[in-house]
Design a protein around this motif. Structure first.
Motif, short mmCIF file in Angstrom:
data_model
loop_
_atom_site.label_atom_id
_atom_site.label_comp_id
_atom_site.label_asym_id
_atom_site.label_seq_id
_atom_site.Cartn_x
_atom_site.Cartn_y
_atom_site.Cartn_z
N UNK A 30 10.75 30.74 47.38
CA UNK A 30 10.08 29.44 47.41
C UNK A 30 9.80 28.96 48.82
N UNK A 31 10.61 29.44 49.79
CA UNK A 31 10.43 29.02 51.17
C UNK A 31 10.03 30.12 52.12
N UNK A 32 10.01 31.36 51.66
CA UNK A 32 9.72 32.49 52.56
C UNK A 32 8.95 33.55 51.80
N UNK A 33 7.64 33.67 52.04
CA UNK A 33 6.84 34.66 51.30
C UNK A 33 7.15 36.11 51.66
N UNK A 34 7.94 36.32 52.70
CA UNK A 34 8.31 37.69 53.09
C UNK A 34 9.44 38.26 52.24
N UNK A 35 10.11 37.41 51.47
CA UNK A 35 11.21 37.88 50.64
C UNK A 35 10.64 38.53 49.37
N UNK A 36 10.99 39.78 49.17
CA UNK A 36 10.53 40.55 48.01
C UNK A 36 11.76 41.09 47.27
N UNK A 37 11.51 41.59 46.09
CA UNK A 37 12.60 42.22 45.34
C UNK A 37 12.09 43.46 44.65
N UNK A 53 10.15 41.78 53.86
CA UNK A 53 9.06 42.71 54.17
C UNK A 53 8.66 42.67 55.65
N UNK A 54 8.86 41.54 56.29
CA UNK A 54 8.58 41.45 57.73
C UNK A 54 9.58 42.29 58.50
N UNK A 90 19.14 33.86 43.55
CA UNK A 90 18.96 33.62 44.98
C UNK A 90 17.57 34.02 45.42
N UNK A 91 17.08 35.14 44.91
CA UNK A 91 15.77 35.64 45.31
C UNK A 91 14.69 34.61 44.98
N UNK A 92 14.76 34.03 43.78
CA UNK A 92 13.77 33.04 43.38
C UNK A 92 13.77 31.86 44.34
N UNK A 93 14.97 31.40 44.70
CA UNK A 93 15.07 30.26 45.61
C UNK A 93 14.55 30.61 47.01
N UNK A 94 14.88 31.80 47.51
CA UNK A 94 14.43 32.21 48.83
C UNK A 94 12.92 32.37 48.89
#
Length: 415
Positions: free
Chosen positions: A302-309, A201-202, A296-300
């Motif tokens: 966990x460390x990056x709140x900008x990752x959305x799906x 999202x960033x 992969x999305x779930x793992x990402x």
């Protein structure tokens, strides 16, 4: 179901498998990118196993050759699975759900993490399967395309439904009737693998990305879009976007999807086709949006709140890793008890909380909430009705279709 034919694979099929093993779904760890230890290289034995011709099936119709079952006298199971695909204690010295199964039933489980990829593993067990011999394993976990091949060749035993009351009752609808094993006569899913759209999202300036059309046409994403080198995922998602059903499409439909993706390549809308290495680019924002695997999305996230799906309105591709009992396994009834055990919601919740893949068990949400409410509310682990209704499987392909389609896809991605 496809009739038996010699299992010779074309160069296009072999090239697709190499891509899967080195960077695609075959290279994914089954627990965490952070705990990845890498995948074994494709061996000559494994590759030749899938190119071999003239192998007679154990039985062409009506399931595999019957096996003498020693379950009553031998209280054991030999279970082969992928690495990081079973719950472990905090000190990693025990496997709680397996220990509880043994306490309950008296059946000892010899659990081995000896599956690194489908092709390599098939190379290990093919000679025994082809000869109608015991592989030394009572239960294995393989991805749907290989499960279908093993079943088609008559190398998986038909399961006894009377031994599987929980599995029969609790299997969620989206996994109940794959075309490679109608009615789940020979298999039950261990986990599901969903293909979705992921975005940073960033990198998108806060814009939501929720369709293949947007991936291919939104000028603000130009040069920052990724698709997967797995044909079924990239083409399947494109077919859905074009209003076609991946479970029932024609060659003309396939060609239209390839043409749509080719336009994205020609206009440089698509940055590149990737295996699971897209995760680093998405995390950094070099890829603004891409086709991605839900695990992969779930793992990402966990460390990056900008990752959305996003789940496209048109639907998404789903597949599965599956439990099979090989021909001549000595402990079929014991293996069926273990399969059924993992379809009890409380047990399934313990497994799902650890591996974070799609759980195929109805009723798991309530049990998972007792462990971690956030996991229970995550539709990438427990699909809600709206999401489950959008799940679509890519249909089985004949050998001729797979050769032709992989050749066209390889040309598209420059492989």
């Amino acid at each position: 179901m496809e009739q038996f034919e010699p299992d010779r694979l074309s160069e296009a099929q072999l090239a697709a498998m190499r891509r899967s093993l080195t960077s695609g779904r075959g290279a994914l760890t089954r627990r965490s990118l952070l705990r990845a230890s890498g995948v074994g290289a494709l061996t000559l034995g494994g590759l030749s196993a899938l190119t071999a011709c003239g192998i007679p099936p154990a039985k062409r119709e009506g399931g595999a050759v019957a096996s003498d079952d020693h379950s009553d006298k031998e209280k054991e199971i030999i279970f082969s699975n992928w690495t990081e695909y079973m719950d472990t204690s905090d000190d990693e010295k025990t496997r709680p759900t397996l220990e509880e199964f043994t306490k309950r039933t008296g059946i000892q489980v010899k659990y081995t993490e000896d599956i690194n990829d489908n092709v390599e593993f098939f190379g290990k067990i093919r000679p025994q399967l082809a000869a109608g011999q015991d592989t030394g394993r009572d239960l294995i976990v393989v991805t749907d395309w290989l499960a279908g091949r093993i079943i088609r060749l008559g190398w998986a035993q038909k399961l006894d439904a009377s031994h599987l009351p929980h599995a029969y009752a609790n299997l969620i609808p989206q996994f109940r009737n794959p075309d490679w094993d109608p009615g789940r006569a020979h298999s039950y899913p261990w986990t599901g693998i969903d293909t979705v759209i992921a975005y940073n999202s960033k990198a998108t300036g806060g814009k939501k990305v929720d369709s293949v059309t947007q991936l291919l046409d939104d000028p603000s994403l130009k040069g920052r879009v990724g698709f997967l080198t797995e044909m079924r995922d990239s083409v399947g998602m494109t077919l859905l976007d074009q209003g076609k059903d991946p479970a029932n499409f024609t060659t003309a439909d396939f060609d239209a999807a390839i043409g749509r993706l080719q336009k994205g390549v020609d206009t440089k809308q698509i940055r590149r086709f990737t295996g699971n290495d897209y995760t680093a680019d998405l995390d950094k924002g070099d890829l603004a949006a891409c086709i991605a695997w839900a695990g992969d999305v779930i793992q990402l996230q966990a460390g990056n709140p900008d990752i959305k799906y996003a789940i496209p309105a048109a639907g998404y591709i789903t597949s599965s890793d599956n439990l099979l009992v090989p021909v001549k396994a000595r402990h079929k009834a014991n293996a069926e008890k273990l399969i059924d055990y993992y379809y009890e919601p409380e047990v399934a919740a313990q497994l799902a909380a650890f591996i974070s893949y799609v759980c195929p068990v109805e009723g798991v949400k309530e049990e998972l909430a007792k462990i971690d409410p956030a996991l229970a509310d995550n539709p990438l682990i427990v699909p809600d009705k709206e999401m489950a209704a959008k799940a679509r499987a890519f249909r089985s392909l004949s050998s001729e279709e797979e050769t032709a389609y992989e050749e066209k896809f390889a040309k598209l991605i420059g492989a």
